[in-house]
Motif scaffolding. Structure first.
Motif, PDB file in Angstrom:
ATOM      1  N   LEU A  21       0.872  -1.169   0.083  1.00 49.08           N
ATOM      2  CA  LEU A  21      -0.081   0.221   0.057  1.00 49.08           C
ATOM      3  C   LEU A  21       0.717   1.487   0.007  1.00 49.08           C
ATOM      4  N   TYR A  22       1.916   1.192   0.795  1.00 47.67           N
ATOM      5  CA  TYR A  22       2.801   2.284   1.057  1.00 47.67           C
ATOM      6  C   TYR A  22       3.333   2.562  -0.424  1.00 47.67           C
ATOM      7  N   MET A  23       4.110   1.389  -1.191  1.00 46.40           N
ATOM      8  CA  MET A  23       4.722   1.875  -2.389  1.00 46.40           C
ATOM      9  C   MET A  23       3.741   2.271  -3.444  1.00 46.40           C
ATOM     10  N   GLU A  24       2.388   1.908  -3.542  1.00 46.67           N
ATOM     11  CA  GLU A  24       1.374   2.376  -4.355  1.00 46.67           C
ATOM     12  C   GLU A  24       1.361   3.746  -4.008  1.00 46.67           C
ATOM     13  N   ALA A  25       0.989   4.034  -2.852  1.00 51.52           N
ATOM     14  CA  ALA A  25       0.636   5.360  -2.416  1.00 51.52           C
ATOM     15  C   ALA A  25       1.832   6.544  -2.845  1.00 51.52           C
ATOM     16  N   LEU A  26       3.393   5.922  -2.590  1.00 54.42           N
ATOM     17  CA  LEU A  26       4.178   6.731  -3.255  1.00 54.42           C
ATOM     18  C   LEU A  26       4.612   6.859  -4.842  1.00 54.42           C
ATOM     19  N   THR A  27       4.290   5.783  -5.182  1.00 49.22           N
ATOM     20  CA  THR A  27       4.070   6.057  -7.002  1.00 49.22           C
ATOM     21  C   THR A  27       2.884   7.029  -7.224  1.00 49.22           C
ATOM     22  N   THR A  28       1.942   6.926  -6.850  1.00 44.35           N
ATOM     23  CA  THR A  28       0.784   7.835  -7.327  1.00 44.35           C
ATOM     24  C   THR A  28       1.130   9.195  -6.566  1.00 44.35           C
ATOM     25  N   LEU A  29       1.900   9.332  -5.642  1.00 40.79           N
ATOM     26  CA  LEU A  29       2.159  10.894  -5.126  1.00 40.79           C
ATOM     27  C   LEU A  29       3.159  11.376  -6.104  1.00 40.79           C
ATOM     28  N   PHE A  30       4.107  10.256  -6.819  1.00 38.33           N
ATOM     29  CA  PHE A  30       4.990  10.962  -7.652  1.00 38.33           C
ATOM     30  C   PHE A  30       4.538  11.480  -8.867  1.00 38.33           C
ATOM     31  N   HIS A  31       3.486  10.648  -9.549  1.00 42.63           N
ATOM     32  CA  HIS A  31       2.812  11.010 -10.654  1.00 42.63           C
ATOM     33  C   HIS A  31       1.822  11.941 -10.727  1.00 42.63           C
ATOM     34  N   GLN A  32       1.404  12.283  -9.507  1.00 44.07           N
ATOM     35  CA  GLN A  32       0.257  13.484  -9.435  1.00 44.07           C
ATOM     36  C   GLN A  32       1.115  14.836  -9.428  1.00 44.07           C
ATOM     37  N   HIS A  33       2.307  14.924  -8.903  1.00 43.01           N
ATOM     38  CA  HIS A  33       2.861  16.092  -8.785  1.00 43.01           C
ATOM     39  C   HIS A  33       4.387  16.184  -9.536  1.00 43.01           C
ATOM     40  N   LYS A  34       4.618  15.304 -10.334  1.00 50.79           N
ATOM     41  CA  LYS A  34       5.841  15.206 -11.043  1.00 50.79           C
ATOM     42  C   LYS A  34       5.958  16.561 -12.051  1.00 50.79           C
ATOM     43  N   GLU A  35       4.874  16.697 -12.899  1.00 49.06           N
ATOM     44  CA  GLU A  35       4.725  17.962 -13.653  1.00 49.06           C
ATOM     45  C   GLU A  35       4.623  19.214 -13.129  1.00 49.06           C
ATOM     46  N   SER A  36       4.167  19.339 -12.152  1.00 48.12           N
ATOM     47  CA  SER A  36       4.015  20.683 -11.441  1.00 48.12           C
ATOM     48  C   SER A  36       5.334  20.869 -10.764  1.00 48.12           C
ATOM     49  N   CYS A  37       6.084  19.770 -10.365  1.00 56.24           N
ATOM     50  CA  CYS A  37       7.467  20.025  -9.930  1.00 56.24           C
ATOM     51  C   CYS A  37       8.680  19.862 -10.869  1.00 56.24           C
ATOM     52  N   GLY A  38       8.462  20.335 -12.013  1.00 57.92           N
ATOM     53  CA  GLY A  38       9.379  20.352 -12.973  1.00 57.92           C
ATOM     54  C   GLY A  38       9.955  19.294 -14.036  1.00 57.92           C
ATOM     55  N   LEU A  39       9.284  18.139 -13.695  1.00 55.09           N
ATOM     56  CA  LEU A  39       9.566  17.177 -14.355  1.00 55.09           C
ATOM     57  C   LEU A  39       8.687  16.674 -15.516  1.00 55.09           C
ATOM     58  N   ALA A  40       8.923  16.030 -16.832  1.00 48.01           N
ATOM     59  CA  ALA A  40       8.190  15.644 -17.818  1.00 48.01           C
ATOM     60  C   ALA A  40       7.245  14.616 -17.457  1.00 48.01           C
ATOM     61  N   ASP A  41       6.204  14.462 -18.446  1.00 50.54           N
ATOM     62  CA  ASP A  41       5.270  13.476 -17.933  1.00 50.54           C
ATOM     63  C   ASP A  41       5.929  12.161 -18.354  1.00 50.54           C
ATOM     64  N   THR A  42       7.037  11.988 -18.980  1.00 48.41           N
ATOM     65  CA  THR A  42       7.447  10.703 -19.345  1.00 48.41           C
ATOM     66  C   THR A  42       8.412  10.085 -18.105  1.00 48.41           C
ATOM     67  N   HIS A  43       8.532  10.890 -17.160  1.00 49.46           N
ATOM     68  CA  HIS A  43       9.367  10.525 -16.175  1.00 49.46           C
ATOM     69  C   HIS A  43       8.634   9.429 -15.381  1.00 49.46           C
ATOM     70  N   GLN A  44       9.351   8.409 -14.862  1.00 52.40           N
ATOM     71  CA  GLN A  44       8.741   7.245 -14.121  1.00 52.40           C
ATOM     72  C   GLN A  44       9.615   7.256 -12.514  1.00 52.40           C
ATOM     73  N   ILE A  45       8.980   6.690 -11.592  1.00 51.10           N
ATOM     74  CA  ILE A  45       9.506   6.434 -10.549  1.00 51.10           C
ATOM     75  C   ILE A  45       9.988   4.830 -10.569  1.00 51.10           C
ATOM     76  N   CYS A  46      11.347   4.594 -10.233  1.00 52.95           N
ATOM     77  CA  CYS A  46      11.761   3.298 -10.344  1.00 52.95           C
ATOM     78  C   CYS A  46      11.995   2.698  -8.695  1.00 52.95           C
ATOM     79  N   ILE A  47      11.245   1.914  -8.422  1.00 54.78           N
ATOM     80  CA  ILE A  47      11.353   1.186  -7.012  1.00 54.78           C
ATOM     81  C   ILE A  47      12.135  -0.247  -7.142  1.00 54.78           C
ATOM     82  N   THR A  48      13.185  -0.201  -6.403  1.00 54.70           N
ATOM     83  CA  THR A  48      14.191  -1.225  -6.290  1.00 54.70           C
ATOM     84  C   THR A  48      14.265  -2.005  -5.157  1.00 54.70           C
TER      85      THR A  48
END
Length: 326
Positions: free
Chosen positions: A299-326
């Motif tokens: 649940l935490y990893m999913e919430a972090l991924t959602t948070l990243f995608h919801q705010h990446k563009e407003s924080c200067g990243l392109a829509d193509t940027h992805q988060i990589c969880i290892t």
């Protein structure tokens, strides 16, 4: 006149950042050298008295520390914050009647976003979350260094140890947000501009602690943290990477090969936006099963991924940027 004022402002901000960097990199070593040097001078009694007192005070970092509003509100932290600048973004309320474990990502080289937002009052955490106290947990070994331990305790920093976190979640009332930089030293080795790698798949201890003490989980992502320095990222399996891993196992932190924009150590003036996500409600389970830990970790990893995608563009990243969880 305006140009001179701007030049003075830039200088003050640069010096403020430089003192943080030298504190981060060299203050602990300097304190050890100073105490060792004084032992062989006519002032030998001073380090002896201090070390005797430190032994008596040994468990204080794990027992709530000695946090002072005076250090956390130093003007130097505001100048440092303005250099980049660092911004704290609130997306949901945190109730002062509950305790939280806040996972902060990514580590970056020096965790500037985490320190500015949660280790000082420069970004307005107390105003954004009334009644909630941020408690940034860092490498436990730093609290064994004479003199340095007192300085970091005064800033309201705590050891990232089970005893310390347990104390904050059970013996310090409610309204405590224990901030842990989950990826730690291993994640710092992947820090590079444009990289959004988070080391977390096999790090579940913080979830187990949240279940044991009924602390809600809060994901946080610091956009821009990995853009502050340029690092030589050594290939996995290379002799240099193996040496870094060996050093990390022995010392608890990794020696990163990095450089800044100027003066070698000065970071790039890149905005850092630290976004605090919505809390994930976690039940209190005295002895959580592995299935429960895995469930809330997912649940935490999913919430972090959602948070990243919801705010990446407003924080200067392109829509193509992805988060990589290892």
């Amino acid at each position: 006149m305006e140009k001179k004022s701007s030049s003075t402002k830039d200088f003050i901000e640069s010096i403020s950042v430089l003192q943080f960097i030298f504190t981060f990199l060299f203050m602990g070593v300097a304190c050890i050298i100073l105490m060792g040097y004084l032992m062989f001078t006519s002032l030998w009694l001073l380090p002896m008295l201090y070390l005797s007192w430190q032994i008596l005070d040994w468990n204080t970092p794990e027992s709530g520390g000695r946090r002072t509003a005076f250090v956390r509100n130093w003007q130097v932290w505001k100048h440092m914050k303005n250099y980049f600048p660092v911004k704290l973004v609130k997306t949901a309320e945190l109730s002062p009647s509950k305790n939280y474990i806040v996972g902060c990502h990514p580590h970056g080289i020096m965790s500037v976003g985490a320190f500015s937002c949660f280790g000082t009052e420069s970004c307005g955490f107390a105003e954004a979350f009334p009644g909630v106290r941020s408690c940034l947990a860092i490498l436990a070994g730093l609290f064994r260094i004479p003199l340095y331990r007192d300085y970091i305790m005064s800033a309201g920093l705590y050891p990232v140890s089970k005893a310390s976190i347990e104390h904050l979640l059970t013996r310090s009332g409610v309204g405590n947000a224990v901030v842990i930089i989950i990826g730690g030293a291993e994640e710092s080795l992947s820090s590079s501009p444009g990289v959004n790698t988070v080391v977390m798949k096999n790090r579940k201890g913080f979830v187990k602690l949240a279940l044991e003490y009924g602390a809600d989980l809060v994901p946080v992502y610091s956009f821009g943290e990995n853009d502050l320095f340029r690092q030589v990222v050594l290939p996995d399996g290379s002799p240099g990477r193996r040496l870094q891993a060996l050093f990390k196992r022995a010392m608890g932190f990794a020696p990163c090969l990095f450089k800044g924009e100027r003066w070698f150590f000065m970071p790039y003036r890149t905005p850092v936006t630290t976004v605090v996500g919505s809390p994930i409600s976690v039940p209190k389970v005295a002895s959580p099963s592995q299935e429960q830990v895995d469930h809330y970790h997912q649940l935490y990893m999913e919430a972090l991924t959602t948070l990243f995608h919801q705010h990446k563009e407003s924080c200067g990243l392109a829509d193509t940027h992805q988060i990589c969880i290892t």
